[in-house]
Design a protein around this motif. Structure first.
Motif, PDB file in Angstrom:
ATOM      1  N   PHE A 111       0.822  -1.203   0.000  1.00 23.02           N
ATOM      2  CA  PHE A 111       0.000   0.000   0.000  1.00 23.02           C
ATOM      3  C   PHE A 111       0.860   1.258   0.000  1.00 23.02           C
ATOM      4  CE2 PHE A 111      -2.676   3.333   1.707  1.00 23.02           C
ATOM      5  CZ  PHE A 111      -3.908   3.100   1.113  1.00 23.02           C
ATOM      6  N   SER A 112       1.819   1.322   0.934  1.00 27.33           N
ATOM      7  CA  SER A 112       2.662   2.521   1.051  1.00 27.33           C
ATOM      8  C   SER A 112       3.525   2.716  -0.193  1.00 27.33           C
ATOM      9  CB  SER A 112       3.538   2.449   2.306  1.00 27.33           C
ATOM     10  OG  SER A 112       4.373   1.315   2.270  1.00 27.33           O
ATOM     11  N   THR A 113       4.078   1.618  -0.723  1.00 22.44           N
ATOM     12  CA  THR A 113       4.913   1.714  -1.928  1.00 22.44           C
ATOM     13  C   THR A 113       4.112   2.210  -3.119  1.00 22.44           C
ATOM     14  OG1 THR A 113       6.338  -0.081  -1.159  1.00 22.44           O
ATOM     15  CG2 THR A 113       6.443   0.451  -3.489  1.00 22.44           C
ATOM     16  N   THR A 114       2.877   1.715  -3.252  1.00 18.96           N
ATOM     17  CA  THR A 114       2.043   2.131  -4.384  1.00 18.96           C
ATOM     18  C   THR A 114       1.656   3.601  -4.273  1.00 18.96           C
ATOM     19  OG1 THR A 114       1.163  -0.130  -4.495  1.00 18.96           O
ATOM     20  CG2 THR A 114       0.007   1.554  -5.764  1.00 18.96           C
ATOM     21  N   VAL A 115       1.371   4.058  -3.056  1.00 21.30           N
ATOM     22  CA  VAL A 115       1.082   5.489  -2.855  1.00 21.30           C
ATOM     23  C   VAL A 115       2.282   6.332  -3.283  1.00 21.30           C
ATOM     24  CG1 VAL A 115       0.679   7.280  -1.118  1.00 21.30           C
ATOM     25  CG2 VAL A 115      -0.606   5.154  -1.025  1.00 21.30           C
ATOM     26  N   ILE A 116       3.459   5.898  -2.873  1.00 22.81           N
ATOM     27  CA  ILE A 116       4.682   6.628  -3.227  1.00 22.81           C
ATOM     28  C   ILE A 116       4.912   6.619  -4.731  1.00 22.81           C
ATOM     29  CG2 ILE A 116       7.211   6.584  -3.016  1.00 22.81           C
ATOM     30  CD1 ILE A 116       6.685   5.471  -0.135  1.00 22.81           C
TER      31      ILE A 116
END
Length: 344
Positions: free
Chosen positions: A90-95
């Protein structure tokens, strides 16, 4: 067999070559001088990890990564890693969405328009579900590899191929463990979701050996090139652009495009891992789940996630060493039955 093996190979490489790798930031953070042996070890560790994960995934005919975690870690510990993978993806995709918006500002596209454009293409991809993600990686990943290797080989030829990391000391070899460990979460999440699609055992050998060799080769030449411009790297947020100062401006634009594509493939792989995990519980088309996920993620791109990542990534690095050890030891300890390991 060969066709499917190559498809899985490109899926693995496309997942691995995200924006951090393609920009050179990950390479330089982990390797640098005296890293020839480290990169060789990484290549071998990566092959073994891919083979073990794909073999388990194929054995279970899995459609998400949880059965792989259960077998490797047991049900209790796998709950922690399940949460870690969801947070990581989730965090990687947001970034990646935020990075896509920032990158496209180079061509004077507003930030939000860039985010929406990347998100739109991610959602469109999932109309074709697994076939869509494997096809896009099979089309884009070879272009990424060929372009990157072409630039690196040309740069090395300009400097007479001054390979230093073979003859120098090799004190940086432990970096192979941490670099492999940090990249193991997306590997498990993506490979664990395609077990049902693997038909022949030979596909696993092709994908594992091929991806390890190619990533080892790219990593070695990328690192050698960065060593050559080490004194200039402090001036650049993206190490690749230190190499690109030796090229015409249009090549900088080409490589900016390559970084955008790398961002897109990373975002697509992240969404794919999340969808494969929740699809069993939520009966909806993949494209609709993708739309929901990017709709939740898009507003979060306005916040700086550097603080969150600075906390999460070191945690991933430490905890992933245990997962990597479990993967590497699995072939040795595989005398125990699958049922016993799952019920443990």
């Amino acid at each position: 067999m060969w066709r499917n093996g190559l498809l899985w190979m490109f899926l693995i490489i496309g997942t691995m070559i995200g924006a951090g790798y393609a920009s050179g930031r990950e390479i330089w953070e982990f390797f640098g001088v005296e890293s020839g042996l480290a990169i060789l070890l990484f290549s071998v560790l990566f092959m073994i990890s891919c083979y073990v994960i794909m073999n388990i995934s194929h054995q279970f005919q899995s459609v998400h990564y949880l059965p792989v975690l259960h077998l490797l870690l047991g049900k209790r510990i796998s709950k922690l890693y399940d949460l870690m993978i969801i947070l990581y993806l989730f965090s990687t995709t947001v970034i990646m969405l935020a990075g896509g918006g920032a990158t496209l500002e180079v061509i004077h596209l507003p930030f939000w328009a860039g985010v929406i454009l990347i998100a739109f293409f991610v959602v469109i991809l999932f109309i074709w579900d697994v076939k869509g993600i494997t096809t896009i990686h099979a089309l884009i990943t070879p272009i990424l590899i060929i372009t990157l290797l072409g630039v690196l080989f040309a740069f090395q030829s300009l400097h007479g191929f001054p390979i230093k990391n073979i003859s120098d000391g090799q004190s940086n070899w432990p970096s192979a463990l941490t670099f492999t460990a940090l990249n193991i979460l997306p590997l498990v999440s993506v490979i664990g979701a395609v077990g049902q699609k693997i038909i022949h055992k030979g596909e696993i050998w092709i994908a594992s050996i091929g991806s390890g060799l190619i990533l080892g080769l790219v990593s070695f030449f990328y690192n050698e090139s960065l060593v050559e411009v080490a004194n200039e790297l402090v001036l650049y947020e993206i190490p690749l652009f230190a190499i690109m100062t030796h090229y015409p401006y249009y090549m900088v634009l080409v490589m900016s495009g390559l970084l955008t594509v790398a961002i897109y493939t990373t975002a697509a792989s992240g969404v794919f891992g999340l969808i494969s995990r929740i699809k069993e519980s939520v009966q909806s088309p993949s494209w609709l789940l993708a739309l929901f996920l990017v709709a939740v993620m898009a507003p979060l791109t306005m916040f700086g996630f550097s603080t969150l990542i600075s906390i999460l990534y070191p945690l991933y690095g430490v905890l992933n060493l245990y997962l990597l050890a479990s993967i590497l030891l699995y072939p040795i300890l595989n005398h125990r039955s699958i049922r016993d390991k799952i019920n443990h």
